[in-house]
Enzyme design. Structure first.
Site, short mmCIF file in Angstrom:
data_model
loop_
_atom_site.label_atom_id
_atom_site.label_comp_id
_atom_site.label_asym_id
_atom_site.label_seq_id
_atom_site.Cartn_x
_atom_site.Cartn_y
_atom_site.Cartn_z
N ARG A 1 -11.61 1.52 -8.89
CA ARG A 1 -10.74 2.68 -9.05
C ARG A 1 -10.96 3.30 -10.44
O ARG A 1 -11.58 2.69 -11.30
CB ARG A 1 -9.28 2.26 -8.87
N HIS B 1 -4.14 0.41 9.15
CA HIS B 1 -4.13 -0.68 10.12
C HIS B 1 -5.33 -1.59 9.92
O HIS B 1 -6.18 -1.75 10.79
CB HIS B 1 -4.11 -0.13 11.55
N ARG B 2 -5.41 -2.20 8.75
CA ARG B 2 -6.48 -3.16 8.46
C ARG B 2 -5.97 -4.14 7.42
O ARG B 2 -4.97 -3.89 6.75
CB ARG B 2 -7.74 -2.44 7.94
N ASP C 1 0.83 -1.20 0.00
CA ASP C 1 0.00 0.00 0.00
C ASP C 1 0.87 1.26 0.00
O ASP C 1 1.96 1.28 0.58
CB ASP C 1 -0.91 -0.01 1.24
N GLY C 2 0.35 2.30 -0.63
CA GLY C 2 1.01 3.61 -0.57
C GLY C 2 1.62 4.08 -1.87
O GLY C 2 2.26 5.14 -1.90
N GLU D 1 -11.78 -5.43 -5.11
CA GLU D 1 -12.38 -4.10 -4.97
C GLU D 1 -11.67 -3.05 -5.82
O GLU D 1 -12.23 -1.96 -6.05
CB GLU D 1 -12.36 -3.65 -3.50
N SER E 1 -6.78 -6.16 -5.72
CA SER E 1 -7.90 -6.76 -5.01
C SER E 1 -9.15 -6.75 -5.88
O SER E 1 -9.24 -6.01 -6.87
CB SER E 1 -8.18 -5.99 -3.71
N HIS F 1 2.80 3.19 -8.90
CA HIS F 1 2.65 1.75 -9.17
C HIS F 1 3.88 1.22 -9.91
O HIS F 1 4.37 0.12 -9.62
CB HIS F 1 1.39 1.49 -10.00
N LEU G 1 11.73 -20.61 -3.67
CA LEU G 1 10.71 -19.72 -3.12
C LEU G 1 9.44 -19.85 -3.95
O LEU G 1 9.52 -20.00 -5.18
CB LEU G 1 11.20 -18.26 -3.17
#
Length: 242
Positions: free
Chosen positions: A66, A188-189, A15-16, A62, A60, A32, A126
């Site tokens: 955007r 914070h979610r 995020d950010g 959701e 996501s 991005h 990995l």
């Protein structure tokens, strides 16, 4: 750091990007693109520290809400990364897996995803999971649908369904339990990410914006994880005497 203190499976909500770009006087999509280097840094860190699975929240379910231009750039970026990074991942023994509902993507993108997954399927240093058009509730509902189909066809008895059986139908069933969930950008979610898998994961929130999240920032998150006592419902005394 001892190896038993290193998480086996780390997930990151990246995020950010938009705020990072705005701070630099750029449009959101610039952030991005800048975030791709942080993806590379996270993969390097994971490989160097023997993390088995790294799951990144790229898009996501959701995010379709955007602005159309931003969604278009994200899709173009996903295409570009698949083109440029798949061979590098394969060379570095990284297995790529895309989790989420890919039915909404155009066929060319789906073909690229399938090709990249097939190319890297035998790699073992990995597992890099890219969550695209993914939602935690979708993952749970999708698992429930698969189970109901098995019950309806007689392949599965409903009495056999427990947490272990249910987990076998989720997106990350073949991988280690999620140990650490990191979210950058100051929120914070968990935003509908890996809701089933987060049940006993440690959560780490940082104000660092994703394009600034480098290997040093990843190390800070892992250090914080190592300092925590994971009790899984037991008392601290029980954990210490195990």
């Amino acid at each position: 750091m001892t190896q038993n203190k290193m998480p086996k499976h780390v997930a990151i909500i990246m995020d950010g990007n938009g705020r990072w770009a705005k701070k630099k006087g750029k449009i959101r999509t610039f952030g991005h693109k800048a975030g791709v280097e942080s993806v590379r840094a996270a993969v390097r860190f994971a490989r160097q520290n023997n993390i088995e699975s790294l799951t990144l929240f790229a898009f996501s379910s959701e995010n379709w809400n955007r602005p159309a231009e931003e969604v278009g750039v994200l899709m173009d970026l996903f295409n570009l990364v698949l083109n440029s990074e798949a061979k590098k991942l394969n060379k570095n023994d990284v297995r790529l897996k895309v989790i989420g509902d890919t039915s909404r993507f155009d066929q060319k993108l789906v073909d690229k995803i399938n090709k990249a997954e097939e190319m890297t399927q035998h790699n073992s240093s990995l597992i890099l999971n890219i969550a695209a058009n993914y939602g935690g509730r979708w993952d749970i509902v999708n698992a429930a649908k698969q189970i109901s189909e098995k019950v309806a066809s007689g392949e599965l008895d409903s009495a056999q369904i427990d947490e272990h059986k249910f987990n076998q139908f989720t997106s990350l069933a073949d991988q280690p339990e999620l140990d650490l969930l990191i979210r950058t950008g100051g929120e914070h979610r968990i935003s509908n990410f890996l809701m089933w898998q987060c049940a006993y994961a440690e959560l780490y929130f940082t104000d660092t914006l994703w394009p600034d999240f480098d290997e040093q920032a990843f190390q800070l998150a892992v250090n914080d994880f190592a300092d925590r006592q994971r009790r899984f419902g037991m008392t601290g005394e029980q954990v210490e005497t195990k």
